[in-house]
Design a protein around this motif. Structure first.
Motif, PDB file in Angstrom:
ATOM      1  N   GLY A 100       0.725  -1.098  -0.113  1.00 36.81           N
ATOM      2  CA  GLY A 100       0.018   0.077  -0.082  1.00 36.81           C
ATOM      3  C   GLY A 100       0.836   1.398   0.001  1.00 36.81           C
ATOM      4  N   PRO A 101       0.232   2.277   0.469  1.00 36.57           N
ATOM      5  CA  PRO A 101       0.974   3.716   0.530  1.00 36.57           C
ATOM      6  C   PRO A 101       2.473   3.417   1.313  1.00 36.57           C
ATOM      7  N   VAL A 102       3.449   4.432   0.813  1.00 36.35           N
ATOM      8  CA  VAL A 102       4.588   4.245   1.309  1.00 36.35           C
ATOM      9  C   VAL A 102       5.161   5.716   1.707  1.00 36.35           C
ATOM     10  N   THR A 103       5.800   5.912   2.750  1.00 37.40           N
ATOM     11  CA  THR A 103       6.499   6.833   3.294  1.00 37.40           C
ATOM     12  C   THR A 103       7.960   6.594   3.555  1.00 37.40           C
ATOM     13  N   VAL A 104       8.883   7.256   2.853  1.00 36.69           N
ATOM     14  CA  VAL A 104      10.329   7.037   3.156  1.00 36.69           C
ATOM     15  C   VAL A 104      10.826   8.044   3.970  1.00 36.69           C
ATOM     16  N   GLN A 105      11.501   7.746   5.105  1.00 40.45           N
ATOM     17  CA  GLN A 105      11.968   8.651   6.074  1.00 40.45           C
ATOM     18  C   GLN A 105      13.604   9.158   5.361  1.00 40.45           C
ATOM     19  N   ALA A 106      13.757  10.144   5.134  1.00 38.92           N
ATOM     20  CA  ALA A 106      15.071  10.673   4.399  1.00 38.92           C
ATOM     21  C   ALA A 106      15.891  11.630   5.301  1.00 38.92           C
ATOM     22  N   SER A 107      15.533  11.710   6.595  1.00 41.79           N
ATOM     23  CA  SER A 107      16.090  12.843   7.249  1.00 41.79           C
ATOM     24  C   SER A 107      17.515  12.528   7.706  1.00 41.79           C
ATOM     25  N   ALA A 108      18.111  11.314   7.587  1.00 41.17           N
ATOM     26  CA  ALA A 108      19.490  11.005   8.061  1.00 41.17           C
ATOM     27  C   ALA A 108      20.308  10.765   6.688  1.00 41.17           C
ATOM     28  N   VAL A 109      19.842  10.923   5.539  1.00 40.42           N
ATOM     29  CA  VAL A 109      20.634  11.100   4.185  1.00 40.42           C
ATOM     30  C   VAL A 109      21.731  11.939   4.141  1.00 40.42           C
ATOM     31  N   GLU A 110      22.936  11.535   4.222  1.00 36.00           N
ATOM     32  CA  GLU A 110      24.058  12.294   4.046  1.00 36.00           C
ATOM     33  C   GLU A 110      24.886  12.332   2.356  1.00 36.00           C
ATOM     34  N   ARG A 111      24.695  11.377   1.859  1.00 37.64           N
ATOM     35  CA  ARG A 111      24.952  11.429   0.423  1.00 37.64           C
ATOM     36  C   ARG A 111      23.973  10.476  -0.320  1.00 37.64           C
ATOM     37  N   VAL A 112      23.783  10.756  -1.407  1.00 32.71           N
ATOM     38  CA  VAL A 112      22.887   9.862  -2.279  1.00 32.71           C
ATOM     39  C   VAL A 112      23.144   9.750  -3.708  1.00 32.71           C
ATOM     40  N   SER A 113      23.301   9.015  -4.381  1.00 32.72           N
ATOM     41  CA  SER A 113      23.486   8.627  -5.756  1.00 32.72           C
ATOM     42  C   SER A 113      22.590   8.870  -6.657  1.00 32.72           C
ATOM     43  N   THR A 114      22.856   9.100  -7.892  1.00 31.61           N
ATOM     44  CA  THR A 114      21.961   9.742  -8.865  1.00 31.61           C
ATOM     45  C   THR A 114      20.963   8.438  -9.057  1.00 31.61           C
ATOM     46  N   ASN A 115      21.740   7.206  -9.065  1.00 24.47           N
ATOM     47  CA  ASN A 115      20.647   5.978  -9.152  1.00 24.47           C
ATOM     48  C   ASN A 115      19.616   5.748  -7.951  1.00 24.47           C
ATOM     49  N   ALA A 116      19.893   6.312  -6.980  1.00 19.78           N
ATOM     50  CA  ALA A 116      18.900   6.185  -6.026  1.00 19.78           C
ATOM     51  C   ALA A 116      17.904   6.864  -6.163  1.00 19.78           C
ATOM     52  N   LEU A 117      18.248   8.226  -6.624  1.00 19.92           N
ATOM     53  CA  LEU A 117      17.107   9.219  -6.777  1.00 19.92           C
ATOM     54  C   LEU A 117      16.215   8.779  -8.089  1.00 19.92           C
ATOM     55  N   LEU A 118      16.969   7.960  -9.040  1.00 17.99           N
ATOM     56  CA  LEU A 118      15.856   7.588 -10.081  1.00 17.99           C
ATOM     57  C   LEU A 118      15.271   6.374  -9.623  1.00 17.99           C
ATOM     58  N   LEU A 119      15.718   5.788  -8.478  1.00 20.05           N
ATOM     59  CA  LEU A 119      14.730   4.436  -8.078  1.00 20.05           C
ATOM     60  C   LEU A 119      13.771   5.027  -7.225  1.00 20.05           C
ATOM     61  N   LEU A 120      13.961   6.040  -6.553  1.00 23.09           N
ATOM     62  CA  LEU A 120      12.721   6.861  -5.768  1.00 23.09           C
ATOM     63  C   LEU A 120      11.600   7.382  -6.887  1.00 23.09           C
TER      64      LEU A 120
END
Length: 86
Positions: free
Chosen positions: A24-44
């Motif tokens: 069902g619905p999804v909420t991703v908690q992203a407050s701890a992210v310090e570094r994120v790859s382009t591929n990860a953003l495309l995955l989201l």
């Protein structure tokens, strides 16, 4: 989301998102992210599209400044604007 989202962690995140999107619905908690790859953003972005097709909500809650900066730097702000919750 972990502090570092790179190629080493993306497979585990993808698997978790797949499982969550079947429920069902999804909420991703992203407050701890310090570094994120382009591929990860495309995955989201892909996960959000999958949720939309299944008529589920998909949100990114409290994205860190680092995540916001990466999104902006890559020109993806418009793609993320509807899913970001501060």
């Amino acid at each position: 989301m972990p502090e570092i989202i790179d190629l080493d962690s993306i497979d585990g995140i993808r698997d978790q998102l797949i499982d969550a999107l079947e429920e069902g619905p999804v909420t991703v908690q992203a407050s701890a992210v310090e570094r994120v790859s382009t591929n990860a953003l495309l995955l989201l972005i892909s996960a959000a599209e999958t949720a939309r097709r299944h008529h589920f909500e998909f949100f990114i809650d409290a994205p860190s400044a680092a995540m916001g900066a990466a999104i902006e730097r890559l020109g993806l702000s418009a793609r993320f604007s509807g899913m970001m919750k501060q």
